[in-house]
Design a protein around this motif. Structure first.
Motif, PDB file in Angstrom:
ATOM      1  N   LEU A 182       0.849  -1.178   0.000  1.00 35.49           N
ATOM      2  CA  LEU A 182       0.000   0.000   0.000  1.00 35.49           C
ATOM      3  C   LEU A 182       0.891   1.237   0.000  1.00 35.49           C
ATOM      4  N   PRO A 183       0.350   2.413  -0.333  1.00 37.60           N
ATOM      5  CA  PRO A 183       1.207   3.605  -0.403  1.00 37.60           C
ATOM      6  C   PRO A 183       2.069   3.800   0.847  1.00 37.60           C
TER       7      PRO A 183
ATOM      8  N   VAL B 269       3.139  -7.371   5.984  1.00 34.57           N
ATOM      9  CA  VAL B 269       3.374  -8.822   5.976  1.00 34.57           C
ATOM     10  C   VAL B 269       2.513  -9.450   7.069  1.00 34.57           C
ATOM     11  N   ASN B 270       1.699 -10.418   6.683  1.00 33.78           N
ATOM     12  CA  ASN B 270       0.793 -11.050   7.632  1.00 33.78           C
ATOM     13  C   ASN B 270       1.452 -12.183   8.412  1.00 33.78           C
ATOM     14  N   LEU B 271       0.876 -12.479   9.551  1.00 30.67           N
ATOM     15  CA  LEU B 271       1.292 -13.632  10.361  1.00 30.67           C
ATOM     16  C   LEU B 271       1.154 -14.913   9.548  1.00 30.67           C
ATOM     17  N   ARG B 272       2.113 -15.821   9.728  1.00 27.32           N
ATOM     18  CA  ARG B 272       2.080 -17.089   8.999  1.00 27.32           C
ATOM     19  C   ARG B 272       1.428 -18.234   9.773  1.00 27.32           C
TER      20      ARG B 272
ATOM     21  N   GLU C 148       8.103   0.303   6.382  1.00 21.48           N
ATOM     22  CA  GLU C 148       7.937   1.603   5.739  1.00 21.48           C
ATOM     23  C   GLU C 148       8.746   1.628   4.443  1.00 21.48           C
ATOM     24  N   ILE C 149       8.119   2.060   3.366  1.00 21.85           N
ATOM     25  CA  ILE C 149       8.778   2.108   2.062  1.00 21.85           C
ATOM     26  C   ILE C 149       8.967   3.567   1.654  1.00 21.85           C
ATOM     27  N   GLY C 150      10.214   4.039   1.750  1.00 20.99           N
ATOM     28  CA  GLY C 150      10.529   5.410   1.361  1.00 20.99           C
ATOM     29  C   GLY C 150      10.862   5.510  -0.113  1.00 20.99           C
TER      30      GLY C 150
END
Length: 385
Positions: free
Chosen positions: A269-270, A275-278, A299-301
């Motif tokens: 997402l923006p 990442v979800n629990l496995r 966080e994706i910068g």
């Protein structure tokens, strides 16, 4: 806008020896619990019914391993929250042998438009050694049944560079796969991943892959045969009749946003990757509690976005557009990556046109080495500030 949806169904009737995806042995009561938790998670993100999205992909695990009633329930959940009728591509993964007439009819009736079949290899002995349940005859039966019900947009997945596999053996698999004349094929070299049966055997010296030279020869044969049969390579591992490229997978390679629902699923997402629990109990418990079964959020910068734009985009045969790069990041690609582009072009691994850079045929054999050149260090980062 989030253009795509990935939904993970982690159940399998048998665990393949090479698979490191989130998966559990199928049990009816577990799948019932999972469906309830999955719907709760989807509802926490989608605030109104029939949200429009470009693509939906249901993967696994094995989505077709669940029983008919559970499959209907899953299809109804998807139909409730997403506008399937306006979806450009609605794809289900399936194992050969899983698709009886009831399941095929359900998929068709609920608007599924594409089936991706995990065939892997046309050799019954090797299928057994991979831990696969299906056999070659199941592929023929399922493809025939799908076509009879009007589901003709079918893709076959293959794996090469398998233990004991030779070039001539892979050639036979390719020949048989191409006899189906399907609109799409994917073929991946075997990766030995941690926490798999193959990894344990490899560590004990009991499993040996073909030499790198033979693996490269398999890849060259793959490209040659696909091209000969009218399946154009549009990504390193994917081939299609023009117009039948995987729209959902292009979401990933174009570095666009997507939801990821289910145990172990990843969403983008923006500004963040989720990442979800496995583990099954942890996923179900948290999804039922608040609909957010999240393991962690990364966080994706701008730095990470630009790197991923290059890594992912260069997997496509058309490469990365300089114009799109500038529109996304407000920066000239040459100002950020000019040195890397020059180095890789001189090496013969990259080709540059007026508006694009893309891998050469030789460069596609050394993809990881190419991608590494697009990692940004601290000095280059100053240019992005």
């Amino acid at each position: 806008m989030v253009s795509s949806v990935y939904i993970h169904i982690p159940f399998c009737q048998q665990i393949c020896h090479y698979c490191d995806f989130t998966k559990f042995f199928y049990r009816e009561e577990m799948a019932d619990e999972y469906m309830e938790a999955l719907e709760n998670e989807i509802a926490s993100y989608i605030d109104h019914p029939k949200q429009k999205v470009k693509t939906i992909f249901v993967g696994g695990g094995t989505p077709t391993a669940i029983n008919n009633q559970q499959l209907k329930q899953l299809l109804e959940i998807i139909d409730t929250y997403f506008d399937v009728s306006s979806c450009e591509e609605y794809c289900f993964e399936a194992n050969p042998g899983d698709l009886d007439e009831t399941k095929i009819k359900l998929l068709k009736d609920y608007g599924v438009s594409r089936i991706s079949m995990g065939v892997q290899v046309f050799d019954n002995q090797m299928l057994e050694e991979l831990g696969r349940l299906h056999r070659i005859e199941d592929v023929y039966k399922n493809v025939d049944a799908l076509v009879q019900h009007g589901l003709t947009n079918i893709s076959i997945d293959l794996i090469y560079a398998l233990p004991k596999q030779t070039l001539s053996h892979f050639e036979r698999t390719l020949k048989e796969a191409l006899q189906f004349d399907l609109p799409h094929y994917s073929a991946y070299s075997l990766q030995i991943e941690p926490k798999t049966v193959f990894y344990q055997r490899y560590k004990m010296g009991q499993l040996h892959k073909p030499q790198e030279e033979e693996e490269a020869a398999m890849f060259e044969l793959l490209r040659e045969q696909m091209n000969k049969h009218g399946k154009q390579q549009y990504e390193i591992s994917n081939f299609a009749v023009p117009g039948f490229e995987s729209k959902h997978n292009l979401t990933y390679w174009n570095n666009d946003y997507y939801f990821g629902f289910g145990a172990g699923a990843h969403g983008y997402l923006p500004g963040k990757r989720i990442v979800n629990l496995r583990p099954f109990p942890a996923y179900v418990k948290q999804a039922m509690k608040d609909g957010r079964p999240v393991l962690h959020i990364e966080e994706i910068g701008k730095k990470e976005q630009m790197e991923e734009e290059m890594f992912l985009g260069l997997r496509k045969l058309q490469g990365v557009s300089k114009t799109t790069f500038q529109q996304k990041f407000g920066l000239e690609m040459e100002n950020i990556y000019g040195e890397a582009i020059t180095f890789l072009t001189q090496k013969g691994w990259l080709e540059e046109t007026t508006d694009r850079i893309k891998l050469t045929e030789e460069g596609s054999l050394f993809g990881n080495s190419v991608f590494q050149e697009f990692l940004l260090d601290d000095e280059e980062l100053k240019l992005t500030d």
